[in-house]
Design a protein around this motif. Structure first.
Motif, PDB file in Angstrom:
ATOM      1  N   ARG A  69       4.562   9.281  19.316  1.00 49.98           N
ATOM      2  CA  ARG A  69       3.586   9.225  18.232  1.00 49.98           C
ATOM      3  C   ARG A  69       3.717  10.496  17.404  1.00 49.98           C
ATOM      4  O   ARG A  69       3.301  11.552  17.829  1.00 49.98           O
ATOM      5  N   ASP A  70       4.338  10.399  16.243  1.00 46.80           N
ATOM      6  CA  ASP A  70       4.580  11.553  15.391  1.00 46.80           C
ATOM      7  C   ASP A  70       3.956  11.309  14.023  1.00 46.80           C
ATOM      8  O   ASP A  70       4.413  10.450  13.266  1.00 46.80           O
ATOM      9  N   ALA A  71       2.929  12.088  13.699  1.00 44.57           N
ATOM     10  CA  ALA A  71       2.182  11.895  12.455  1.00 44.57           C
ATOM     11  C   ALA A  71       3.051  12.140  11.225  1.00 44.57           C
ATOM     12  O   ALA A  71       2.859  11.496  10.196  1.00 44.57           O
ATOM     13  N   LYS A  72       4.030  13.062  11.320  1.00 42.07           N
ATOM     14  CA  LYS A  72       4.839  13.364  10.131  1.00 42.07           C
ATOM     15  C   LYS A  72       5.628  12.141   9.672  1.00 42.07           C
ATOM     16  O   LYS A  72       5.868  11.970   8.479  1.00 42.07           O
ATOM     17  N   LEU A  73       6.017  11.270  10.604  1.00 39.36           N
ATOM     18  CA  LEU A  73       6.729  10.056  10.230  1.00 39.36           C
ATOM     19  C   LEU A  73       5.835   9.137   9.398  1.00 39.36           C
ATOM     20  O   LEU A  73       6.267   8.563   8.397  1.00 39.36           O
ATOM     21  N   TYR A  74       4.579   9.015   9.818  1.00 33.99           N
ATOM     22  CA  TYR A  74       3.640   8.155   9.099  1.00 33.99           C
ATOM     23  C   TYR A  74       3.264   8.747   7.741  1.00 33.99           C
ATOM     24  O   TYR A  74       3.115   8.014   6.761  1.00 33.99           O
ATOM     25  N   VAL A  75       3.125  10.075   7.670  1.00 34.42           N
ATOM     26  CA  VAL A  75       2.816  10.716   6.380  1.00 34.42           C
ATOM     27  C   VAL A  75       3.975  10.503   5.417  1.00 34.42           C
ATOM     28  O   VAL A  75       3.770  10.165   4.242  1.00 34.42           O
ATOM     29  N   ALA A  76       5.196  10.699   5.900  1.00 39.29           N
ATOM     30  CA  ALA A  76       6.371  10.533   5.038  1.00 39.29           C
ATOM     31  C   ALA A  76       6.468   9.101   4.529  1.00 39.29           C
ATOM     32  O   ALA A  76       6.725   8.862   3.336  1.00 39.29           O
ATOM     33  N   ARG A  77       6.252   8.144   5.424  1.00 38.09           N
ATOM     34  CA  ARG A  77       6.333   6.740   5.002  1.00 38.09           C
ATOM     35  C   ARG A  77       5.183   6.406   4.054  1.00 38.09           C
ATOM     36  O   ARG A  77       5.378   5.699   3.063  1.00 38.09           O
ATOM     37  N   ALA A  78       3.988   6.935   4.323  1.00 33.11           N
ATOM     38  CA  ALA A  78       2.844   6.684   3.438  1.00 33.11           C
ATOM     39  C   ALA A  78       3.105   7.248   2.044  1.00 33.11           C
ATOM     40  O   ALA A  78       2.807   6.594   1.034  1.00 33.11           O
ATOM     41  N   HIS A  79       3.673   8.437   1.981  1.00 30.59           N
ATOM     42  CA  HIS A  79       3.965   9.052   0.680  1.00 30.59           C
ATOM     43  C   HIS A  79       5.003   8.225  -0.081  1.00 30.59           C
ATOM     44  O   HIS A  79       4.905   8.046  -1.294  1.00 30.59           O
ATOM     45  N   THR A  80       5.987   7.715   0.641  1.00 36.44           N
ATOM     46  CA  THR A  80       7.007   6.873   0.009  1.00 36.44           C
ATOM     47  C   THR A  80       6.392   5.568  -0.497  1.00 36.44           C
ATOM     48  O   THR A  80       6.667   5.154  -1.632  1.00 36.44           O
ATOM     49  N   LEU A  81       5.560   4.952   0.319  1.00 37.46           N
ATOM     50  CA  LEU A  81       4.881   3.723  -0.111  1.00 37.46           C
ATOM     51  C   LEU A  81       3.974   3.997  -1.309  1.00 37.46           C
ATOM     52  O   LEU A  81       3.861   3.167  -2.219  1.00 37.46           O
ATOM     53  N   TYR A  82       3.350   5.153  -1.336  1.00 38.48           N
ATOM     54  CA  TYR A  82       2.506   5.563  -2.462  1.00 38.48           C
ATOM     55  C   TYR A  82       3.344   5.633  -3.740  1.00 38.48           C
ATOM     56  O   TYR A  82       2.943   5.138  -4.787  1.00 38.48           O
ATOM     57  N   LYS A  83       4.533   6.218  -3.629  1.00 41.19           N
ATOM     58  CA  LYS A  83       5.418   6.314  -4.793  1.00 41.19           C
ATOM     59  C   LYS A  83       5.876   4.933  -5.263  1.00 41.19           C
ATOM     60  O   LYS A  83       6.100   4.724  -6.445  1.00 41.19           O
ATOM     61  N   LEU A  84       6.012   4.014  -4.319  1.00 41.37           N
ATOM     62  CA  LEU A  84       6.412   2.646  -4.647  1.00 41.37           C
ATOM     63  C   LEU A  84       5.217   1.791  -5.069  1.00 41.37           C
ATOM     64  O   LEU A  84       5.371   0.603  -5.344  1.00 41.37           O
ATOM     65  N   ARG A  85       4.028   2.397  -5.097  1.00 34.26           N
ATOM     66  CA  ARG A  85       2.768   1.751  -5.503  1.00 34.26           C
ATOM     67  C   ARG A  85       2.360   0.626  -4.558  1.00 34.26           C
ATOM     68  O   ARG A  85       1.668  -0.310  -4.949  1.00 34.26           O
ATOM     69  N   GLU A  86       2.765   0.731  -3.305  1.00 39.96           N
ATOM     70  CA  GLU A  86       2.320  -0.207  -2.277  1.00 39.96           C
ATOM     71  C   GLU A  86       1.150   0.461  -1.553  1.00 39.96           C
ATOM     72  O   GLU A  86       1.270   0.941  -0.428  1.00 39.96           O
ATOM     73  N   LEU A  87       0.018   0.503  -2.259  1.00 36.70           N
ATOM     74  CA  LEU A  87      -1.110   1.327  -1.834  1.00 36.70           C
ATOM     75  C   LEU A  87      -1.778   0.861  -0.541  1.00 36.70           C
ATOM     76  O   LEU A  87      -2.209   1.692   0.264  1.00 36.70           O
ATOM     77  N   THR A  88      -1.860  -0.438  -0.314  1.00 38.86           N
ATOM     78  CA  THR A  88      -2.514  -0.928   0.905  1.00 38.86           C
ATOM     79  C   THR A  88      -1.732  -0.503   2.145  1.00 38.86           C
ATOM     80  O   THR A  88      -2.311  -0.018   3.120  1.00 38.86           O
ATOM     81  N   ARG A  89      -0.417  -0.671   2.107  1.00 37.86           N
ATOM     82  CA  ARG A  89       0.413  -0.243   3.236  1.00 37.86           C
ATOM     83  C   ARG A  89       0.402   1.275   3.373  1.00 37.86           C
ATOM     84  O   ARG A  89       0.394   1.798   4.491  1.00 37.86           O
ATOM     85  N   ALA A  90       0.419   1.979   2.246  1.00 36.61           N
ATOM     86  CA  ALA A  90       0.388   3.443   2.277  1.00 36.61           C
ATOM     87  C   ALA A  90      -0.914   3.932   2.904  1.00 36.61           C
ATOM     88  O   ALA A  90      -0.913   4.875   3.708  1.00 36.61           O
ATOM     89  N   LEU A  91      -2.025   3.283   2.568  1.00 38.55           N
ATOM     90  CA  LEU A  91      -3.322   3.643   3.125  1.00 38.55           C
ATOM     91  C   LEU A  91      -3.327   3.484   4.642  1.00 38.55           C
ATOM     92  O   LEU A  91      -3.806   4.353   5.371  1.00 38.55           O
TER      93      LEU A  91
END
Length: 170
Positions: A69-91
């Motif tokens: 369980r590594d939070a940095k992986l989820y933050v990185a993926r969330a930031h990428t999804l945010y850039k792709l405007r996939e806000l629900t998945r990023a959230l």
């Protein structure tokens, strides 16, 4: 590589574990997860967000299979999804990152940015306040959390005076 009478050091290889007798060395799962993370980060920096997302997905999936369980992986993926405007998945990923590591400022910064873009400034402000209460005040992102808090409080109450960057020094 041989250069002017000396051996040149090559880049460090990821740690490897010995395989069965006679078999080649096998990279550890942590090294493989880190490799996917680094490739994702390189693609993100190059603004290749779809490729970065693919690498981050691989890292998260491999980590989940290994019960890592590594939070940095989820933050990185969330930031990428945010850039792709996939806000629900990023959230969802940003919330998971803060659940895994409540002291990681980057998780709250990402969470607040996503909530703000979703039109939920009150929830974003609550996330920033929670992050300010739990995050390490010496972390490099802590100052960013303070500025984000000021910005959101101004958005919610325009009569408030903004916090200047010089006022945020601990």
């Amino acid at each position: 590589m041989f250069v002017a009478g000396r051996k040149r050091k090559l880049a460090a290889e990821p740690r490897q574990t010995p395989g069965p007798r006679g078999a080649p060395l096998v990279p550890t799962r942590e090294a493989e997860i880190n490799r996917w993370y680094v490739l994702g980060r390189e693609n993100f920096r190059g603004r290749q967000y779809r490729n970065a997302l693919d690498y981050y997905n691989r890292a998260v999936a491999l980590a989940a299979n290994e019960s890592i369980r590594d939070a940095k992986l989820y933050v990185a993926r969330a930031h990428t999804l945010y850039k792709l405007r996939e806000l629900t998945r990023a959230l969802s990923d940003a919330k998971e990152a803060t659940r895994i590591n409540a002291g990681l400022s980057a998780g709250y910064i990402c969470l607040a940015s996503i909530l703000t873009d979703m039109g939920k400034p009150e929830e974003a402000f609550a996330a920033v306040k929670q992050g300010l209460g739990l995050a390490d005040i010496h972390a490099s992102e802590y100052k960013h959390l303070q500025l984000q808090s000021s910005s959101l409080s101004l958005r919610l109450d325009p009569t408030r005076q903004p916090i200047r960057e010089s006022d945020t020094d601990p």
